[in-house]
Motif scaffolding. Structure first.
Motif, mmCIF file in Angstrom:
data_model
loop_
_atom_site.group_PDB
_atom_site.id
_atom_site.type_symbol
_atom_site.label_atom_id
_atom_site.label_comp_id
_atom_site.label_asym_id
_atom_site.label_seq_id
_atom_site.Cartn_x
_atom_site.Cartn_y
_atom_site.Cartn_z
ATOM 1 N N ALA A 81 0.663 -1.193 -0.095
ATOM 2 C CA ALA A 81 -0.028 0.017 -0.057
ATOM 3 C C ALA A 81 0.725 1.369 0.021
ATOM 4 O O ALA A 81 0.416 2.376 -0.788
ATOM 5 C CB ALA A 81 -0.963 -0.080 1.220
ATOM 6 N N LEU A 82 1.840 1.186 0.821
ATOM 7 C CA LEU A 82 2.927 2.486 0.824
ATOM 8 C C LEU A 82 3.365 2.666 -0.701
ATOM 9 O O LEU A 82 3.479 3.800 -0.973
ATOM 10 C CB LEU A 82 3.923 2.097 1.799
ATOM 11 C CG LEU A 82 3.704 2.085 3.270
ATOM 12 C CD1 LEU A 82 4.716 1.784 4.191
ATOM 13 C CD2 LEU A 82 3.176 3.382 3.693
ATOM 14 N N ALA A 83 3.724 1.420 -1.333
ATOM 15 C CA ALA A 83 4.484 1.693 -2.608
ATOM 16 C C ALA A 83 3.221 2.255 -3.526
ATOM 17 O O ALA A 83 3.607 2.965 -4.292
ATOM 18 C CB ALA A 83 4.827 0.427 -3.152
ATOM 19 N N GLN A 84 2.085 1.992 -3.441
ATOM 20 C CA GLN A 84 0.968 2.293 -4.349
ATOM 21 C C GLN A 84 0.459 3.782 -3.880
ATOM 22 O O GLN A 84 0.205 4.409 -4.902
ATOM 23 C CB GLN A 84 -0.136 1.227 -4.536
ATOM 24 C CG GLN A 84 0.210 0.263 -5.077
ATOM 25 C CD GLN A 84 -1.371 -0.560 -5.413
ATOM 26 O OE1 GLN A 84 -2.244 -0.644 -4.943
ATOM 27 N NE2 GLN A 84 -1.022 -1.366 -6.768
ATOM 28 N N MET A 85 0.585 4.163 -2.641
ATOM 29 C CA MET A 85 0.389 5.258 -2.287
ATOM 30 C C MET A 85 1.409 6.399 -2.854
ATOM 31 O O MET A 85 1.125 7.423 -3.492
ATOM 32 C CB MET A 85 0.394 5.634 -0.753
ATOM 33 C CG MET A 85 -0.989 5.119 -0.176
ATOM 34 S SD MET A 85 -0.969 5.623 1.450
ATOM 35 C CE MET A 85 0.029 4.307 2.326
ATOM 36 N N ALA A 86 2.521 6.007 -3.026
ATOM 37 C CA ALA A 86 3.735 6.876 -3.618
ATOM 38 C C ALA A 86 3.395 7.140 -5.082
ATOM 39 O O ALA A 86 3.516 8.021 -5.798
ATOM 40 C CB ALA A 86 4.955 6.474 -3.258
ATOM 41 N N ILE A 140 0.492 6.773 -6.857
ATOM 42 C CA ILE A 140 -0.603 7.488 -7.239
ATOM 43 C C ILE A 140 -0.350 9.043 -6.878
ATOM 44 O O ILE A 140 -1.088 9.911 -7.664
ATOM 45 C CB ILE A 140 -2.019 6.882 -6.345
ATOM 46 C CG1 ILE A 140 -3.242 7.083 -7.129
ATOM 47 C CG2 ILE A 140 -1.970 7.078 -4.891
ATOM 48 C CD1 ILE A 140 -4.369 6.633 -6.610
ATOM 49 N N GLN A 141 0.317 9.282 -6.009
ATOM 50 C CA GLN A 141 0.749 10.567 -5.382
ATOM 51 C C GLN A 141 1.444 11.161 -6.785
ATOM 52 O O GLN A 141 1.174 12.293 -7.190
ATOM 53 C CB GLN A 141 1.358 10.869 -4.378
ATOM 54 C CG GLN A 141 1.467 12.157 -3.780
ATOM 55 C CD GLN A 141 2.109 12.084 -2.360
ATOM 56 O OE1 GLN A 141 2.944 11.331 -1.951
ATOM 57 N NE2 GLN A 141 1.659 13.307 -1.447
ATOM 58 N N ALA A 142 2.498 10.658 -7.151
ATOM 59 C CA ALA A 142 3.289 11.039 -8.305
ATOM 60 C C ALA A 142 2.429 11.247 -9.542
ATOM 61 O O ALA A 142 2.519 12.270 -10.319
ATOM 62 C CB ALA A 142 4.298 9.983 -8.497
ATOM 63 N N LEU A 159 -10.339 8.511 3.743
ATOM 64 C CA LEU A 159 -9.068 8.078 4.546
ATOM 65 C C LEU A 159 -8.074 8.117 3.767
ATOM 66 O O LEU A 159 -7.015 8.698 4.225
ATOM 67 C CB LEU A 159 -9.576 6.520 5.130
ATOM 68 C CG LEU A 159 -10.932 6.604 6.012
ATOM 69 C CD1 LEU A 159 -11.098 5.180 6.407
ATOM 70 C CD2 LEU A 159 -10.580 7.401 7.160
ATOM 71 N N LEU A 160 -8.057 7.798 2.664
ATOM 72 C CA LEU A 160 -6.886 7.644 1.756
ATOM 73 C C LEU A 160 -6.289 9.259 1.533
ATOM 74 O O LEU A 160 -5.589 9.593 1.500
ATOM 75 C CB LEU A 160 -6.967 6.907 0.258
ATOM 76 C CG LEU A 160 -6.002 6.960 -0.713
ATOM 77 C CD1 LEU A 160 -4.892 6.133 -0.007
ATOM 78 C CD2 LEU A 160 -6.512 6.402 -1.976
ATOM 79 N N ILE A 161 -7.356 9.932 1.384
ATOM 80 C CA ILE A 161 -7.180 11.519 0.970
ATOM 81 C C ILE A 161 -6.457 11.988 2.232
ATOM 82 O O ILE A 161 -5.450 12.822 2.148
ATOM 83 C CB ILE A 161 -8.467 12.371 0.640
ATOM 84 C CG1 ILE A 161 -8.884 11.871 -0.838
ATOM 85 C CG2 ILE A 161 -8.392 13.854 0.965
ATOM 86 C CD1 ILE A 161 -10.501 12.325 -1.016
ATOM 87 N N GLU A 162 -7.030 11.713 3.276
ATOM 88 C CA GLU A 162 -6.115 12.085 4.700
ATOM 89 C C GLU A 162 -4.647 11.725 4.389
ATOM 90 O O GLU A 162 -3.976 12.591 5.065
ATOM 91 C CB GLU A 162 -6.959 11.521 5.640
ATOM 92 C CG GLU A 162 -8.162 12.210 6.326
ATOM 93 C CD GLU A 162 -8.789 11.556 7.578
ATOM 94 O OE1 GLU A 162 -8.094 11.123 8.349
ATOM 95 O OE2 GLU A 162 -9.889 11.333 7.724
ATOM 96 N N HIS A 163 -4.302 10.420 4.509
ATOM 97 C CA HIS A 163 -3.024 10.107 4.379
ATOM 98 C C HIS A 163 -2.159 10.598 3.158
ATOM 99 O O HIS A 163 -0.870 10.610 3.453
ATOM 100 C CB HIS A 163 -2.981 8.479 4.245
ATOM 101 C CG HIS A 163 -3.627 8.026 5.535
ATOM 102 N ND1 HIS A 163 -2.650 7.548 6.977
ATOM 103 C CD2 HIS A 163 -4.797 7.740 5.993
ATOM 104 C CE1 HIS A 163 -3.277 7.282 7.781
ATOM 105 N NE2 HIS A 163 -4.432 7.317 7.337
ATOM 106 N N VAL A 164 -2.667 10.813 1.884
ATOM 107 C CA VAL A 164 -1.867 10.836 0.736
ATOM 108 C C VAL A 164 -2.263 12.425 0.089
ATOM 109 O O VAL A 164 -1.477 13.186 -0.569
ATOM 110 C CB VAL A 164 -2.250 9.871 -0.239
ATOM 111 C CG1 VAL A 164 -1.354 10.232 -1.577
ATOM 112 C CG2 VAL A 164 -1.981 8.494 0.368
ATOM 113 N N PHE A 165 -3.286 12.933 0.331
ATOM 114 C CA PHE A 165 -3.548 13.885 -0.506
ATOM 115 C C PHE A 165 -4.177 15.223 0.477
ATOM 116 O O PHE A 165 -5.301 16.022 0.046
ATOM 117 C CB PHE A 165 -4.779 13.930 -1.577
ATOM 118 C CG PHE A 165 -4.421 12.844 -2.505
ATOM 119 C CD1 PHE A 165 -3.428 13.158 -3.479
ATOM 120 C CD2 PHE A 165 -4.682 11.564 -2.592
ATOM 121 C CE1 PHE A 165 -2.796 12.236 -4.694
ATOM 122 C CE2 PHE A 165 -4.243 10.574 -3.554
ATOM 123 C CZ PHE A 165 -3.389 10.707 -4.370
#
Length: 148
Positions: A96-101, A103-105, A128-134
């Motif tokens: 998940a950490l890899a996919q968060m990076a 999707i953010q890129a 919840l994803l937005i809170e963590h990544v966006f």
């Protein structure tokens, strides 16, 4: 970071979803369902990907940003606290950490929309994803036109 959009297809047709994406000039549809299957016509991965790409929008599936079964069960019951606990645990996994990076890129380069089933973003793992990544993004939750 540019504007981020989200969309749930619970009450939409495939055509309405694509029209909403085109209306916001979305370039990338990021499917954040753990299981990209649906009983709703046109929303399983293969048919959705084909239709979206035919409309000129890139489609990517981010399996590890989806909600585990226990989280989906909690969401169906309206147990948002349990959904939050389970999903936040999911977001700490290496995949998940890899996919968060990733999707953010991608979102920094392309107009991106997060997709899942739930029609209410505030009751969904999308928020919840937005809170963590966006957290610093301007987020717009799209609501496809209801079929008449």
């Amino acid at each position: 970071m540019p504007q981020l959009t989200t969309i749930g297809y619970a009450h939409a047709t495939q055509d309405a979803l694509i029209a909403a994406l085109q209306g916001k000039k979305v370039e990338l549809l990021a499917d954040i369902r753990a299981l990209p299957l649906s009983r709703r016509a046109g929303f399983s991965k293969t048919s959705l990907k084909a239709a979206v790409e035919e409309a000129g929008i890139e489609y990517r599936h981010f399996k590890h940003l989806g909600t585990p079964k226990e989280g989906r069960d909690a969401a169906r019951k309206g147990d948002y606290a349990t959904l939050r606990r389970i999903y936040e645990g999911q977001l700490h996994l290496p995949e998940a950490l890899a996919q968060m990076a990733e999707i953010q890129a991608l979102a920094a380069e392309k107009r991106t929309c997060l997709l899942c089933y739930c029609g209410e973003a505030e009751k969904c793992h999308r928020s919840l994803l937005i809170e963590h990544v966006f957290a610093s993004c301007d987020v717009v939750h799209l609501h496809p036109e209801m079929p008449t």
